[in-house]
Enzyme design. Structure first.
Site, PDB file in Angstrom:
ATOM      1  N   CYS A 113      -4.728  -4.511  18.254  1.00  0.00           N
ATOM      2  CA  CYS A 113      -6.038  -4.135  17.696  1.00  0.00           C
ATOM      3  C   CYS A 113      -7.202  -4.825  18.388  1.00  0.00           C
ATOM      4  O   CYS A 113      -8.323  -4.319  18.396  1.00  0.00           O
ATOM      5  CB  CYS A 113      -6.075  -4.435  16.203  1.00  0.00           C
ATOM      6  SG  CYS A 113      -4.875  -3.450  15.308  1.00  0.00           S
ATOM      7  N   HIS A 257     -13.575  -3.271  14.453  1.00  0.00           N
ATOM      8  CA  HIS A 257     -12.288  -2.589  14.480  1.00  0.00           C
ATOM      9  C   HIS A 257     -12.088  -1.849  13.156  1.00  0.00           C
ATOM     10  O   HIS A 257     -12.327  -2.399  12.088  1.00  0.00           O
ATOM     11  CB  HIS A 257     -11.179  -3.621  14.683  1.00  0.00           C
ATOM     12  CG  HIS A 257      -9.812  -3.071  14.499  1.00  0.00           C
ATOM     13  ND1 HIS A 257      -9.394  -1.920  15.125  1.00  0.00           N
ATOM     14  CD2 HIS A 257      -8.764  -3.491  13.744  1.00  0.00           C
ATOM     15  CE1 HIS A 257      -8.146  -1.676  14.770  1.00  0.00           C
ATOM     16  NE2 HIS A 257      -7.742  -2.599  13.928  1.00  0.00           N
ATOM     17  N   ASN A 287      -6.651   4.235  11.650  1.00  0.00           N
ATOM     18  CA  ASN A 287      -6.670   3.029  12.482  1.00  0.00           C
ATOM     19  C   ASN A 287      -5.966   3.319  13.808  1.00  0.00           C
ATOM     20  O   ASN A 287      -4.743   3.430  13.859  1.00  0.00           O
ATOM     21  CB  ASN A 287      -5.967   1.901  11.711  1.00  0.00           C
ATOM     22  CG  ASN A 287      -5.874   0.599  12.479  1.00  0.00           C
ATOM     23  OD1 ASN A 287      -6.031   0.569  13.697  1.00  0.00           O
ATOM     24  ND2 ASN A 287      -5.591  -0.480  11.774  1.00  0.00           N
TER      25      ASN A 287
HETATM   26  O1  UT7 Z   1      -5.336  -2.945  12.448  1.00  0.00           O
HETATM   27  C1  UT7 Z   1      -4.693  -4.188  12.395  1.00  0.00           C
HETATM   28  C2  UT7 Z   1      -4.890  -4.857  11.178  1.00  0.00           C
HETATM   29  N1  UT7 Z   1      -4.385  -4.114  10.030  1.00  0.00           N
HETATM   30  C3  UT7 Z   1      -5.008  -4.253   8.890  1.00  0.00           C
HETATM   31  O2  UT7 Z   1      -6.017  -4.906   8.868  1.00  0.00           O
HETATM   32  C4  UT7 Z   1      -4.388  -3.683   7.621  1.00  0.00           C
HETATM   33  C5  UT7 Z   1      -4.534  -4.678   6.504  1.00  0.00           C
HETATM   34  N2  UT7 Z   1      -3.845  -4.333   5.294  1.00  0.00           N
HETATM   35  C6  UT7 Z   1      -4.194  -3.306   4.480  1.00  0.00           C
HETATM   36  O3  UT7 Z   1      -5.093  -2.581   4.817  1.00  0.00           O
HETATM   37  C7  UT7 Z   1      -3.500  -3.152   3.161  1.00  0.00           C
HETATM   38  O4  UT7 Z   1      -2.609  -4.220   2.996  1.00  0.00           O
HETATM   39  C8  UT7 Z   1      -2.735  -1.811   2.970  1.00  0.00           C
HETATM   40  C9  UT7 Z   1      -3.728  -0.691   2.747  1.00  0.00           C
HETATM   41  C10 UT7 Z   1      -1.872  -1.550   4.182  1.00  0.00           C
HETATM   42  C11 UT7 Z   1      -1.809  -1.874   1.770  1.00  0.00           C
HETATM   43  O5  UT7 Z   1      -2.548  -2.165   0.614  1.00  0.00           O
HETATM   44  P1  UT7 Z   1      -2.034  -3.303  -0.374  1.00  0.00           P
HETATM   45  O6  UT7 Z   1      -2.897  -3.246  -1.543  1.00  0.00           O
HETATM   46  O7  UT7 Z   1      -1.965  -4.577   0.394  1.00  0.00           O
HETATM   47  O8  UT7 Z   1      -0.585  -2.776  -0.748  1.00  0.00           O
HETATM   48  P2  UT7 Z   1       0.820  -3.494  -0.646  1.00  0.00           P
HETATM   49  O9  UT7 Z   1       1.452  -3.225   0.668  1.00  0.00           O
HETATM   50  O10 UT7 Z   1       0.764  -4.905  -1.119  1.00  0.00           O
HETATM   51  O11 UT7 Z   1       1.551  -2.680  -1.782  1.00  0.00           O
HETATM   52  C12 UT7 Z   1       1.078  -2.631  -3.136  1.00  0.00           C
HETATM   53  C13 UT7 Z   1       1.838  -1.525  -3.843  1.00  0.00           C
HETATM   54  C14 UT7 Z   1       3.330  -1.622  -3.616  1.00  0.00           C
HETATM   55  O12 UT7 Z   1       3.970  -1.152  -4.791  1.00  0.00           O
HETATM   56  P3  UT7 Z   1       4.575  -2.167  -5.857  1.00  0.00           P
HETATM   57  O13 UT7 Z   1       5.603  -2.965  -5.112  1.00  0.00           O
HETATM   58  O14 UT7 Z   1       3.416  -2.971  -6.327  1.00  0.00           O
HETATM   59  O15 UT7 Z   1       5.149  -1.242  -6.883  1.00  0.00           O
HETATM   60  C15 UT7 Z   1       3.570  -0.670  -2.501  1.00  0.00           C
HETATM   61  O16 UT7 Z   1       4.886  -0.165  -2.501  1.00  0.00           O
HETATM   62  O17 UT7 Z   1       1.444  -0.261  -3.315  1.00  0.00           O
HETATM   63  C16 UT7 Z   1       2.589   0.427  -2.805  1.00  0.00           C
HETATM   64  N3  UT7 Z   1       2.197   1.184  -1.631  1.00  0.00           N
HETATM   65  C17 UT7 Z   1       1.852   2.471  -1.707  1.00  0.00           C
HETATM   66  N4  UT7 Z   1       1.758   3.334  -2.726  1.00  0.00           N
HETATM   67  C18 UT7 Z   1       1.377   4.585  -2.454  1.00  0.00           C
HETATM   68  C19 UT7 Z   1       2.120   0.768  -0.353  1.00  0.00           C
HETATM   69  N5  UT7 Z   1       1.713   1.783   0.426  1.00  0.00           N
HETATM   70  C20 UT7 Z   1       1.550   2.848  -0.383  1.00  0.00           C
HETATM   71  C21 UT7 Z   1       1.163   4.180  -0.166  1.00  0.00           C
HETATM   72  N6  UT7 Z   1       1.081   5.000  -1.231  1.00  0.00           N
HETATM   73  N7  UT7 Z   1       0.853   4.643   1.060  1.00  0.00           N
END
Ligand code: UT7
Length: 330
Positions: A113, A257, A287
């Site tokens: 990135c 970014h 992204n």
């Molecule tokens: O470009 C390089 C740098 N990258 C970034 O900067 C990305 C940084 N991270 C993020 O943007 C966020 O962490 C995400 C958008 C990727 C994920 O959001 P989050 O709030 O951190 O979600 P998480 O991975 O901690 O998951 C929370 C919940 C989980 O369910 P449980 O275990 O709480 O039941 C996941 O399974 O959300 C669930 N989940 C989803 N649900 C529906 C994760 N992805 C999805 C999805 N749709 N696509």
């Protein structure tokens, strides 16, 4: 010595638009979840036949046109990608072959990135040092072929996408050009956002078992990456501004970014920037890793959001962890 300046920019994305609803047919997710957590509505993914170097080529032709230069005038290529078409060689030589530039040097930057910011620093050093006059800097990615589009991979599959941005750099003049950088890396977090295989530490580099286990997919600890991104990028923007005697109030535009709209919003708040001082297009493209900054710069340039002399900051954070910023007079 003045730094290099942007002479022209270009953008290219695959034809295929993939909406959040399209993704919800492949995995357990919803348009609402994706929009609320990331701001993304749609992204572009390649179809078979479209390639990383092909996208870079299309973006480069537009950048050359806006710079008013023929491919033959380029002295070197700096190609930022974490997703080259092949393990070796990198993307630069494929682009050079497509452009028909003659045997000019090219260098691939694998800084994910942050790739474009690092590539800019390399190209700028070439120009500042007098080695080359016109250097092409590219950020190009095809992430869609490394995404697990099952529910297992939903935290990355909904974010990452494909695209390319290119910029032609030449010597700075009349105060216009790159003023400085703030660059960092911390390998403590290397496995927080990575692609494990193929890798030369494995014999063979990739096995059927690794494919079965999904080790060739992009893997991310989203929460950890998010936490660092919202701290490191604002810190870095402040550092590059302070090193050059400026504050955030002096900025005409921050092009950050495009990782997640929520990260961009938190950063805007942390830096106390008005809406007209920032630009986001993640809603339409997702992204695209090293391509987000040059793609956004091209849209800003073509939309009249950049006027000669504007103070502009670029900032990125991602896999490595690697992060950093550049400051320039447009
Ligand atoms: O470009 C390089 C740098 N990258 C970034 O900067 C990305 C940084 N991270 C993020 O943007 C966020 O962490 C995400 C958008 C990727 C994920 O959001 P989050 O709030 O951190 O979600 P998480 O991975 O901690 O998951 C929370 C919940 C989980 O369910 P449980 O275990 O709480 O039941 C996941 O399974 O959300 C669930 N989940 C989803 N649900 C529906 C994760 N992805 C999805 C999805 N749709 N696509």
């Amino acid at each position: 010595m003045p730094g290099a300046r942007f002479l022209g920019t270009g953008l290219a994305v695959p034809e295929q638009v993939v909406t959040n609803d399209d993704l919800s047919r492949l995995m357990d997710t919803t348009d609402e979840w994706i929009r609320t957590r990331t701001g993304i509505r749609e992204r572009r993914w390649v179809r078979e036949g479209e390639t990383n170097a092909g996208l870079a080529h299309a973006a480069t032709l537009r950048a050359l046109e806006s710079a008013g230069l023929e491919p033959g005038r380029l002295d070197a290529i700096v190609y930022a990608t974490s997703t080259p078409d092949h393990f070796a060689p990198g993307g630069g030589v494929y682009l050079q072959r497509m452009l028909g530039t003659g045997a000019i040097p090219s260098i691939d930057i694998r800084n994910q990135c942050s790739g474009f910011v690092y590539a800019l620093a390399v190209a700028d050093a070439f120009i500042r040092g007098g080695l080359y006059r016109y250097v092409l800097v590219v950020g190009a990615e095809v992430q869609s072929t490394a995404l697990d589009v099952s529910t297992r991979g939903r935290n990355t599959a909904v974010i990452f996408a494909d695209g390319a941005g290119a910029a032609v750099l030449g010597p700075g003049d009349g105060g216009r050009g790159i003023l400085g950088y703030d660059l960092h890396g911390d390998g403590t977090y290397a496995e927080k956002l990575w692609v494990d295989a193929p890798g030369s530490m494995y014999h063979p580099r990739m096995s059927a078992g690794q494919i079965e286990a999904g080790r060739h997919f992009l893997e991310m600890d989203g929460k950890e990456v998010f936490r660092h991104a919202v701290t490191r990028m604002p810190e870095s923007v402040r550092a590059v501004l302070a090193a050059n005697g400026y504050t955030t109030a002096d900025l005409a535009l921050l092009v950050a970014h495009q990782a997640n709209l929520r990260i961009a919003e938190m950063m805007q708040k942390a830096l106390d920037l008005r809406d007209d001082q920032v630009y986001n297009n993640i809603e339409r493209y997702g992204n695209t890793t090293a391509a987000t900054i040059p793609m956004a710069l091209d849209e800003c340039a073509r939309a009249g959001r950049l006027t000669p002399g504007d103070l502009v900051a670029l900032t990125a954070f991602g896999s490595g962890f690697l992060w950093g910023s550049a400051l320039l007079r447009w």
